[in-house]
Design an enzyme around this catalytic site. Structure first.
Site, short mmCIF file in Angstrom:
data_model
loop_
_atom_site.label_atom_id
_atom_site.label_comp_id
_atom_site.label_asym_id
_atom_site.label_seq_id
_atom_site.Cartn_x
_atom_site.Cartn_y
_atom_site.Cartn_z
N LEU A 70 7.82 -1.31 10.70
CA LEU A 70 8.69 -2.46 11.59
C LEU A 70 7.73 -2.82 12.72
O LEU A 70 6.18 -2.39 12.90
CB LEU A 70 9.56 -1.63 12.20
CG LEU A 70 10.80 -1.57 11.63
CD1 LEU A 70 11.75 -1.08 12.11
CD2 LEU A 70 11.73 -2.91 10.38
N LYS A 85 1.05 3.01 13.02
CA LYS A 85 0.16 3.04 14.23
C LYS A 85 0.77 1.38 14.74
O LYS A 85 0.75 0.16 13.77
CB LYS A 85 -0.90 3.16 14.40
CG LYS A 85 -1.93 1.91 13.04
CD LYS A 85 -2.21 1.22 13.39
CE LYS A 85 -2.89 -0.20 12.23
NZ LYS A 85 -2.49 -1.07 13.03
N ARG A 109 0.68 -1.04 0.10
CA ARG A 109 0.27 -0.11 -0.19
C ARG A 109 1.35 1.24 0.45
O ARG A 109 0.71 2.29 -1.06
CB ARG A 109 -0.96 -0.25 1.30
CG ARG A 109 -2.09 -0.56 1.67
CD ARG A 109 -3.01 -1.21 2.03
NE ARG A 109 -3.61 -0.08 2.20
CZ ARG A 109 -4.72 0.14 2.49
NH1 ARG A 109 -5.34 -0.24 4.17
NH2 ARG A 109 -6.18 1.39 2.59
N TYR A 122 19.77 -0.59 9.12
CA TYR A 122 18.63 0.30 9.55
C TYR A 122 19.03 1.37 9.87
O TYR A 122 19.24 2.31 9.81
CB TYR A 122 17.87 -0.48 10.93
CG TYR A 122 16.70 -1.02 10.67
CD1 TYR A 122 16.30 -1.13 8.91
CD2 TYR A 122 16.31 -2.49 11.68
CE1 TYR A 122 15.40 -2.63 8.70
CE2 TYR A 122 15.26 -3.07 11.72
CZ TYR A 122 14.95 -3.46 10.37
OH TYR A 122 13.87 -4.23 10.38
#
Length: 345
Positions: free
Chosen positions: A82, A105, A27, A66
């Site tokens: 993550l 979220k 998405r 990261y």
């Protein structure tokens, strides 16, 4: 420091991806590609080959990890999809590295941590947004306008539900050590909707979270909230249900209902149903891509220098989730979380 300076000329936000989660690939990255003013420039993942493949698809670079991505000069902002238990650490590290952050979220599993990160972002003049995509959909602004106009009279009760079918056995939503559970994954949606519809300052009257004893995470829950004037919100959520995404508002003179409230497809035509004594009226709205709108809102926030303009709402939401978690587990053992998890400041 970001290449996008408040009040300066428009520039493309160079985005880094921390983790090749499904929501990012399915998405968010397509939405980034559709949005002007932002471009993916770097990808990092636990699987280096996976990061390289995703980076190749979007003409971006692959970072070894990261931490290396946060050191790159061609990254102004990062998206953090993550597992929930890692959001706080990598959001903080990104802010300390001078990067704007769009965090999936829940931003953290602890209301105090959320407040601290909001303060950190504000002190550094950085944008920090929690990725609740549904709040950017104009269907909710239209609902709010109708309520403010007194279309159904005075608000008495909000009913909201978000539930999804069971996930595959190895899904991270079933792992307590990664911050899984229905409250953090789906329960936060009706909670946020209640705040949008009833305003801040909601009190948790009661809550129940049903925990899967084998997995140690909550798989369903119900919440009763109360506003100072007596208006209430009855919320249902879970991840072993028939798919449900809706809310309705009962007023003194009518009822308003919205289906596909939280994750409508981009081609979905929203319908707001208004039932009153003289009949039922249906307001059909235009289709809207809330995923692209969320990305656009992030870009706009960075460019305006507005920083954490939604910071207070984010903190209030985290505190409400914390209250629900405590109330929901008050009658029995909760999931295996640290003792200080979900503490308020």
């Amino acid at each position: 420091m970001s290449a996008v300076e408040p009040g300066g000329p428009a520039a493309t936000v160079r985005l880094g991806l921390l983790g090749c989660a499904d929501i990012a690939l399915r998405r968010m990255l397509p939405a980034v590609e559709r949005t002007e003013g932002i471009a993916l420039t770097a990808v990092a993942a636990r699987d280096a080959a996976r990061a390289a493949e995703v980076a190749r698809q979007y003409g971006a670079g692959a970072a070894a990890g990261y931490a290396e991505l946060l050191e790159r000069d061609d990254v102004d902002a990062v998206y953090v999809p993550l597992p929930s238990s890692l959001h706080a650490e990598w959001t903080e590290r990104a802010l300390l590295a001078g990067k704007h952050v769009l965090a999936e979220k829940p931003m953290t599993l602890d209301a105090g941590e959320t407040a601290r990160l909001v303060d950190l972002a504000r002190s550094r003049g950085l944008a920090l947004m929690e990725n609740f995509m549904f709040v950017h959909h104009p269907q909710h602004r239209r609902v709010r306008q109708l309520l403010d106009e007194g279309t159904i009279g005075e608000i008495r009760t909000v009913h909201a539900a978000f539930a999804i079918p069971p996930r595959p056995a190895g899904d991270i939503r079933y792992r307590a050590d990664l911050g899984g559970g229905a409250l953090f994954d789906v329960g936060v949606y009706p909670l946020r909707a209640a705040q949008l519809l009833l305003g801040p300052g909601l009190e948790v009257v009661g809550a129940d979270l049903r925990t899967d004893p084998e997995r140690g995470v909550d798989v369903a829950g119900g919440v009763l909230l109360r506003r100072h004037d007596g208006a209430t919100a009855h919320l249902t959520f879970g991840m072993e249900h028939h798919y449900t995404s809706r809310y309705e508002v009962l007023g003194s003179a009518g009822r308003l209902r919205l289906d596909h409230a939280f994750t409508p497809p981009a081609d979905h035509r929203p319908v707001i149903a208004i039932e009153r004594r003289d009949g039922v009226e249906e307001l059909e709205l235009e289709p809207f891509d809330q995923v692209t709108a969320a990305v656009r809102a992030f870009v706009t926030t960075i460019g305006s220098g507005a920083g954490t303009t939604a910071g207070e709402a984010t903190v209030r939401h985290a505190e409400l989730v914390a209250d629900v978690h405590r109330a929901g587990h008050a009658r029995g053992p909760g999931p295996a979380l640290p003792d200080d998890t979900l503490s308020t400041p």
